[in-house]
Design a protein around this motif. Structure first.
Motif, short mmCIF file in Angstrom:
data_model
loop_
_atom_site.label_atom_id
_atom_site.label_comp_id
_atom_site.label_asym_id
_atom_site.label_seq_id
_atom_site.Cartn_x
_atom_site.Cartn_y
_atom_site.Cartn_z
N VAL A 103 -6.82 3.30 7.74
CA VAL A 103 -6.12 4.58 7.67
C VAL A 103 -4.63 4.26 7.60
O VAL A 103 -4.09 3.56 8.46
CB VAL A 103 -6.42 5.44 8.92
N TYR A 104 -3.98 4.73 6.54
CA TYR A 104 -2.59 4.35 6.30
C TYR A 104 -1.81 5.53 5.73
O TYR A 104 -2.37 6.46 5.17
CB TYR A 104 -2.52 3.18 5.31
N LYS A 105 -0.51 5.49 5.89
CA LYS A 105 0.36 6.53 5.35
C LYS A 105 0.84 6.08 3.97
O LYS A 105 1.14 4.90 3.76
CB LYS A 105 1.56 6.75 6.26
N TRP A 106 0.90 7.01 3.02
CA TRP A 106 1.38 6.71 1.68
C TRP A 106 2.42 7.75 1.28
O TRP A 106 2.47 8.85 1.83
CB TRP A 106 0.24 6.66 0.65
N SER A 107 3.24 7.38 0.31
CA SER A 107 4.19 8.34 -0.26
C SER A 107 4.57 7.87 -1.65
O SER A 107 4.61 6.67 -1.93
CB SER A 107 5.44 8.47 0.62
N ASN A 108 4.80 8.85 -2.53
CA ASN A 108 5.32 8.56 -3.86
C ASN A 108 6.03 9.80 -4.39
O ASN A 108 5.83 10.91 -3.88
CB ASN A 108 4.25 8.03 -4.82
N ALA A 109 6.86 9.59 -5.39
CA ALA A 109 7.68 10.68 -5.91
C ALA A 109 6.84 11.80 -6.53
O ALA A 109 7.19 12.97 -6.44
CB ALA A 109 8.68 10.14 -6.93
N GLU A 110 5.72 11.45 -7.14
CA GLU A 110 4.91 12.43 -7.86
C GLU A 110 4.09 13.33 -6.92
O GLU A 110 3.96 14.53 -7.14
CB GLU A 110 3.97 11.71 -8.83
N HIS A 111 3.52 12.75 -5.85
CA HIS A 111 2.58 13.49 -5.00
C HIS A 111 3.08 13.72 -3.57
O HIS A 111 2.36 14.34 -2.78
CB HIS A 111 1.24 12.77 -4.94
N GLY A 112 4.23 13.23 -3.21
CA GLY A 112 4.74 13.42 -1.86
C GLY A 112 4.20 12.40 -0.88
O GLY A 112 4.13 11.21 -1.20
N GLU A 113 3.78 12.86 0.30
CA GLU A 113 3.28 11.98 1.35
C GLU A 113 1.87 12.39 1.77
O GLU A 113 1.49 13.54 1.61
CB GLU A 113 4.18 12.04 2.59
#
Length: 135
Positions: A103-113
């Motif tokens: 289980v990890y946190k992700w983020s990117n410009a296209e989809h947010g967090e």
């Protein structure tokens, strides 16, 4: 959020753990009880339960390859263990298993967090082996 590892037990169906599907993913459907559903919902991910005649289940997945940053990383197959050893066979519908997920946190410009859940390992508690007809 730091990366966490969680385990969930239930009954397996449609385990695709030896070769990825046409989208490059390994997967397993895990039928769970109400307490486990509550624990999975508590992860904060977008993972949602589906329901059929056999009950509620979640599909846990793992990419064979994943773009991380600017690099493509090969994640490979999930680990599959039976009686304490690597299992090279096929997990059939009705097998009792315990899955380990990352289980990890992700983020990117296209989809947010968001919070991601990645299949890491399947420990077979009670095996119903499936043998492909062409083998």
């Amino acid at each position: 959020m730091t990366t966490q590892y969680k385990t969930f037990s239930g009954v397996a169906k449609w385990a695709r753990l030896r070769s990825p599907n046409k989208y490059g993913k390994y997967s397993i459907d895990l039928y769970v009880d109400a307490e486990t559903r509550k624990a999975i919902r508590g992860l904060g991910s977008r993972l949602t339960a589906k329901e059929d005649d056999d009950g509620f289940y979640y599909t846990f997945r793992r990419d064979h390859e994943k773009v991380m940053g600017k690099k493509t990383v090969e994640l490979g197959t999930p680990e599959v263990i039976y009686d304490g050893e690597d299992f090279e066979g096929y997990v059939g519908n009705g097998s009792h298993v315990t899955v380990t997920v990352e289980v990890y946190k992700w983020s990117n410009a296209e989809h947010g967090e968001g919070v991601g859940v990645r299949l890491i390992k399947v420990n077979i508690d009670e095996l119903v082996e499936w043998v492909p007809e062409n083998k």
